[in-house]
Design a protein around this motif. Sequence first.
Motif, PDB file in Angstrom:
ATOM      1  N   UNK A  63       0.818  -1.123  -0.014  1.00 19.85           N
ATOM      2  CA  UNK A  63       0.069   0.169  -0.163  1.00 19.85           C
ATOM      3  C   UNK A  63       1.005   1.402   0.069  1.00 19.85           C
ATOM      4  N   UNK A  64       2.109   1.076   0.299  1.00 18.18           N
ATOM      5  CA  UNK A  64       2.943   2.324   0.269  1.00 18.18           C
ATOM      6  C   UNK A  64       4.049   2.174  -0.918  1.00 18.18           C
ATOM      7  N   UNK A  65       4.047   1.437  -1.752  1.00 20.71           N
ATOM      8  CA  UNK A  65       5.118   0.946  -2.581  1.00 20.71           C
ATOM      9  C   UNK A  65       5.361   2.323  -3.487  1.00 20.71           C
ATOM     10  N   UNK A  66       4.519   3.195  -3.638  1.00 23.35           N
ATOM     11  CA  UNK A  66       4.317   4.490  -4.570  1.00 23.35           C
ATOM     12  C   UNK A  66       5.249   5.473  -3.706  1.00 23.35           C
ATOM     13  N   UNK A  67       5.285   5.479  -2.473  1.00 24.64           N
ATOM     14  CA  UNK A  67       5.878   6.794  -1.848  1.00 24.64           C
ATOM     15  C   UNK A  67       7.378   7.112  -2.289  1.00 24.64           C
ATOM     16  N   UNK A  68       7.537   8.169  -2.354  1.00 26.49           N
ATOM     17  CA  UNK A  68       8.877   8.922  -2.562  1.00 26.49           C
ATOM     18  C   UNK A  68       9.782   9.152  -1.258  1.00 26.49           C
ATOM     19  N   UNK A  69      11.022   9.502  -1.571  1.00 28.72           N
ATOM     20  CA  UNK A  69      11.862   9.891  -0.336  1.00 28.72           C
ATOM     21  C   UNK A  69      11.235  11.134   0.368  1.00 28.72           C
ATOM     22  N   UNK A  70      10.724  12.074  -0.328  1.00 24.86           N
ATOM     23  CA  UNK A  70      10.161  13.243   0.158  1.00 24.86           C
ATOM     24  C   UNK A  70       8.865  12.682   0.926  1.00 24.86           C
ATOM     25  N   UNK A  71       8.153  11.819   0.617  1.00 22.20           N
ATOM     26  CA  UNK A  71       6.937  11.516   1.247  1.00 22.20           C
ATOM     27  C   UNK A  71       7.520  10.535   2.575  1.00 22.20           C
ATOM     28  N   UNK A  72       8.456   9.945   2.695  1.00 18.65           N
ATOM     29  CA  UNK A  72       9.096   9.433   3.727  1.00 18.65           C
ATOM     30  C   UNK A  72       9.384  10.265   4.683  1.00 18.65           C
ATOM     31  N   UNK A  73       9.959  11.477   4.104  1.00 18.75           N
ATOM     32  CA  UNK A  73      10.797  12.621   5.071  1.00 18.75           C
ATOM     33  C   UNK A  73       9.508  13.227   5.830  1.00 18.75           C
ATOM     34  N   UNK A  74       8.088  13.374   5.142  1.00 16.20           N
ATOM     35  CA  UNK A  74       6.925  13.969   5.792  1.00 16.20           C
ATOM     36  C   UNK A  74       6.369  13.011   6.784  1.00 16.20           C
ATOM     37  N   UNK A  75       6.688  11.684   6.575  1.00 17.34           N
ATOM     38  CA  UNK A  75       6.207  10.676   7.771  1.00 17.34           C
ATOM     39  C   UNK A  75       6.879  10.535   8.889  1.00 17.34           C
ATOM     40  N   UNK A  76       8.328  10.750   8.765  1.00 15.99           N
ATOM     41  CA  UNK A  76       9.169  10.835   9.787  1.00 15.99           C
ATOM     42  C   UNK A  76       9.040  12.100  10.524  1.00 15.99           C
ATOM     43  N   UNK A  77       9.004  13.215   9.790  1.00 21.60           N
ATOM     44  CA  UNK A  77       8.619  14.496  10.622  1.00 21.60           C
ATOM     45  C   UNK A  77       7.537  14.337  11.568  1.00 21.60           C
ATOM     46  N   UNK A  78       6.327  13.938  10.858  1.00 23.12           N
ATOM     47  CA  UNK A  78       5.229  13.887  11.716  1.00 23.12           C
ATOM     48  C   UNK A  78       5.553  12.756  12.930  1.00 23.12           C
ATOM     49  N   UNK A  79       6.220  11.864  12.483  1.00 19.35           N
ATOM     50  CA  UNK A  79       6.392  10.950  13.860  1.00 19.35           C
ATOM     51  C   UNK A  79       7.102  11.783  14.799  1.00 19.35           C
ATOM     52  N   UNK A  80       8.368  12.463  14.414  1.00 13.51           N
ATOM     53  CA  UNK A  80       9.164  13.156  15.739  1.00 13.51           C
ATOM     54  C   UNK A  80       8.450  14.128  16.176  1.00 13.51           C
ATOM     55  N   UNK A  81       7.439  14.798  15.472  1.00 11.46           N
ATOM     56  CA  UNK A  81       6.541  16.011  16.020  1.00 11.46           C
ATOM     57  C   UNK A  81       5.777  15.182  17.113  1.00 11.46           C
ATOM     58  N   UNK A  82       5.077  14.243  16.932  1.00 14.81           N
ATOM     59  CA  UNK A  82       4.168  13.539  17.979  1.00 14.81           C
ATOM     60  C   UNK A  82       4.927  12.802  18.842  1.00 14.81           C
ATOM     61  N   UNK A  83       6.232  12.466  19.208  1.00 14.73           N
ATOM     62  CA  UNK A  83       7.043  12.029  20.089  1.00 14.73           C
ATOM     63  C   UNK A  83       7.436  13.226  20.858  1.00 14.73           C
TER      64      UNK A  83
END
Length: 303
Positions: free
Chosen positions: A267-287
């Motif tokens: 379900x995530x195969x299409x994601x780019x490195x930029x998308x991954x960076x968005x996900x990681x930034x969201x995770x870090x903000x939550x933590x």
Amino acid sequence: MSISAKTLNEDEYFYGHKACAGCGGSLAVRIALKVLGERSIAVLPAGCMSAVGFNFPQLCFANNAIISTFAGTASMLTGIEAGLRAQGITDFPAVGFAGDGGTADIGIQALSGAIDRNDNILYICYDNEAYMNTGIQKSSLTPFGARTTTTPAGKNIRGNIRPKKNMFEIVAAHDIPYAATASIGYLPDFINKVEKASKIKGTKYIHIISPCPTGWGIATDETVEVAKEVVDCGLWYLAEYEDGEYKLNYEPKEFTDVGHYIKRQGRFKHLTDEDLETIINSRDKKWRQIHENYRFSHSHLSS
């Protein structure tokens, strides 16, 4: 004595069902009922677990169980608990098992009302992050970037563009007696929380992440491993809310690779490195928010 893998009831109350191979939701239901026992009364709305557990003429529950309307899990639990109590019957847990759509979308009004009344019920959301039973449509608990049949991935749209709704904190905002998050990748923690909830009077809520191999695009033997990895990489966390306080049960010493977790799923195969960076930034903000608002409270993760 706390229930653990060694002392868990050997009787089975949910078996012979027609769930897909590797179904995380069926494991959550099976384990919860083993903790709650034969006196439990289960309510299940339209969704995966009612579809696979009530195949006429076969009933896959050894305890009493009933299908509710899609929106009515919590309200039916209320009626069952009140009706039995009116008859002088008190030695039973009334437990609901609803998916993410039946909880965060269609069923949130009835759940909110039950919490407001503080009905003595246990509500368990098995979260597979989409409407899997009806063809993998987006729910408000579908994570950012995920491809579903209603959030396709193409040149102009890269899967779901909305963040995952935080049902745990929405429920906690009602000042509920007890709420918790869990993962089938950390079953001892889930077992401990179901047992704890069963001993608390009032409304209880447990939100357990439950991967769906069909909808997530993973192998059927990877369900538990992926459910563990989502916690270890920091995209899901194990916590409790009790007595007006948030408690973090587990924090990885170092997050594992988010990219590995994401890229192993279809379900995530299409994601780019930029998308991954968005996900990681969201995770870090939550933590950062977790560190500000939660205190650490150890849970039994491997007993």
